[in-house]
Motif scaffolding. Structure first.
Motif, short mmCIF file in Angstrom:
data_model
loop_
_atom_site.label_atom_id
_atom_site.label_comp_id
_atom_site.label_asym_id
_atom_site.label_seq_id
_atom_site.Cartn_x
_atom_site.Cartn_y
_atom_site.Cartn_z
N ASN A 213 0.79 -1.31 0.07
CA ASN A 213 0.00 0.23 0.19
C ASN A 213 0.73 1.15 -0.10
N TYR A 214 1.20 1.71 -1.03
CA TYR A 214 2.10 2.89 -1.17
C TYR A 214 1.43 3.90 -0.84
N SER A 215 2.05 5.12 -0.67
CA SER A 215 1.39 6.48 -0.41
C SER A 215 2.00 7.61 -0.97
N GLN A 216 1.67 8.81 -0.82
CA GLN A 216 1.86 9.98 -1.36
C GLN A 216 2.34 9.96 -2.91
N LEU A 217 1.72 9.35 -3.77
CA LEU A 217 1.79 9.43 -5.17
C LEU A 217 2.02 10.76 -5.82
N GLN A 218 3.09 11.00 -6.41
CA GLN A 218 3.06 12.29 -7.04
C GLN A 218 3.60 11.93 -8.55
N THR A 219 3.02 12.68 -9.43
CA THR A 219 3.11 12.54 -10.72
C THR A 219 3.57 13.99 -11.36
N GLU A 220 4.61 14.03 -12.44
CA GLU A 220 4.68 15.42 -13.19
C GLU A 220 5.06 14.99 -14.81
N TRP A 221 4.78 15.76 -15.51
CA TRP A 221 4.87 15.60 -16.82
C TRP A 221 6.25 16.56 -17.11
N ILE A 222 7.44 16.27 -17.77
CA ILE A 222 8.49 16.78 -18.28
C ILE A 222 8.98 16.56 -19.80
N THR A 223 9.36 17.66 -20.37
CA THR A 223 9.84 17.16 -21.70
C THR A 223 11.33 17.60 -21.75
N LYS B 61 14.50 17.07 -24.46
CA LYS B 61 14.88 17.17 -25.87
C LYS B 61 13.92 16.57 -26.70
N ASP B 62 12.60 17.11 -26.48
CA ASP B 62 11.55 17.04 -27.25
C ASP B 62 10.84 15.55 -27.06
N ARG B 63 11.18 14.98 -26.02
CA ARG B 63 10.75 13.68 -25.72
C ARG B 63 9.79 13.77 -24.14
N LEU B 64 8.60 13.38 -24.28
CA LEU B 64 7.66 13.56 -22.81
C LEU B 64 7.95 12.41 -22.13
N PHE B 65 8.27 12.70 -20.83
CA PHE B 65 8.06 11.75 -19.83
C PHE B 65 7.25 12.05 -18.51
N LEU B 66 6.95 10.76 -18.19
CA LEU B 66 6.06 10.85 -16.90
C LEU B 66 6.96 10.48 -15.84
N VAL B 67 7.02 11.45 -14.72
CA VAL B 67 7.64 11.05 -13.54
C VAL B 67 6.91 10.77 -12.44
N GLY B 68 7.05 9.55 -11.98
CA GLY B 68 6.31 9.36 -10.96
C GLY B 68 7.01 8.91 -9.65
N TYR B 69 6.57 9.28 -8.42
CA TYR B 69 7.23 8.49 -7.38
C TYR B 69 6.16 8.46 -6.30
N PHE B 70 6.65 7.54 -5.42
CA PHE B 70 5.68 7.20 -4.17
C PHE B 70 6.52 6.63 -3.15
N ASP B 71 5.85 6.87 -1.86
CA ASP B 71 6.44 6.30 -0.61
C ASP B 71 6.15 4.69 -0.51
N MET B 72 6.90 4.01 -0.15
CA MET B 72 6.53 2.45 0.19
C MET B 72 5.97 2.61 1.66
N PRO B 73 5.33 1.49 2.08
CA PRO B 73 4.91 1.62 3.51
C PRO B 73 6.08 1.37 4.30
N LYS B 74 5.73 2.19 5.69
CA LYS B 74 6.75 2.29 6.61
C LYS B 74 7.21 0.99 7.01
N ASP B 75 6.55 -0.14 6.99
CA ASP B 75 7.00 -1.35 7.50
C ASP B 75 7.91 -2.23 6.70
N TYR B 76 8.04 -1.54 5.34
CA TYR B 76 8.73 -2.15 4.29
C TYR B 76 10.28 -1.67 4.52
N LYS B 77 10.85 -2.49 4.77
CA LYS B 77 12.22 -2.18 5.38
C LYS B 77 13.35 -1.53 4.27
N LEU B 78 13.11 -2.34 3.13
CA LEU B 78 14.41 -2.15 2.13
C LEU B 78 14.23 -1.00 1.30
#
Length: 191
Positions: free
Chosen positions: A120-130, A132-149
């Motif tokens: 159960n990830y949390s704090q999902l954030q996304t953004e679009w960046i370009t 060199k004329d290439r569109l990227f979806l950048v996404g990141y999220f936090d893993m559960p606190k009890d996930y140690k790695l």
């Protein structure tokens, strides 16, 4: 440049999943490899119809202890080409169509985390960046606190003809997020 060693980065992602509508067949497998020389390293892919390289401008680049990953200045990174629908051609798509396709891919990945990995990830954030004329979806999220790695996951995804090129970087400690993003950003800037 004579390679010292190569590392297959694709083979099977940690998740081993397919994007919606994609076909899985042996002739569609793609391999991106780390190729290192005395003073330079690149991540390279050469397929039947297309190829790319990404310069690894770093102090260190080596095979990771984690199969399928590479370590760049201490940051673990995986470059994966995921087959998508053969009817997709990024060169012919509008920006809106690219965004829709990449969003569907990201949602498929996120569903895998929740349903298959039971994370159960949390704090999902996304953004679009370009870059060199290439569109990227950048996404990141936090893993559960009890996930140690891993504390956070970072993805940079773009379309590569009829495939999704996905760069993943697990962030082991939240305060290393800027470093991870910087490493991946350098890679995609050299694509």
């Amino acid at each position: 440049m004579r390679p010292i060693y190569t590392l297959s980065i694709f083979l099977a992602t940690l998740t081993g999943i397919a994007a919606p509508g994609q076909k899985r067949s042996p002739d569609e497998e793609a391999h991106a490899s780390l190729v290192t020389g005395k003073k330079r390293a690149v991540i390279a892919y050469a397929g039947k119809d297309r190829s790319f390289t990404m310069d690894v401008n770093a102090k260190t680049a080596k095979a990771s202890d984690i199969p399928g990953f590479v370590s760049i200045d201490g940051q673990i990174v995986q470059a994966t080409l995921v087959p998508s629908s053969s009817s997709i051609d990024a060169r012919q798509m509008t920006t809106a169509q690219e965004k829709e396709t990449l969003t569907k891919y990201m949602n498929y990945e996120l569903a895998y985390y929740k349903k298959k990995l039971k994370q159960n990830y949390s704090q999902l954030q996304t953004e679009w960046i370009t870059i060199k004329d290439r569109l990227f979806l950048v996404g990141y999220f936090d893993m559960p606190k009890d996930y140690k790695l891993v504390s956070r996951q970072l993805y940079f995804s773009t379309l590569f003809a009829d495939q999704v090129l996905d760069l993943k970087a697990p962030v082991f400690k939240t305060d290393q997020f800027s470093h991870a993003r910087g490493v991946v950003n350098k890679l995609v800037n050299s694509l």
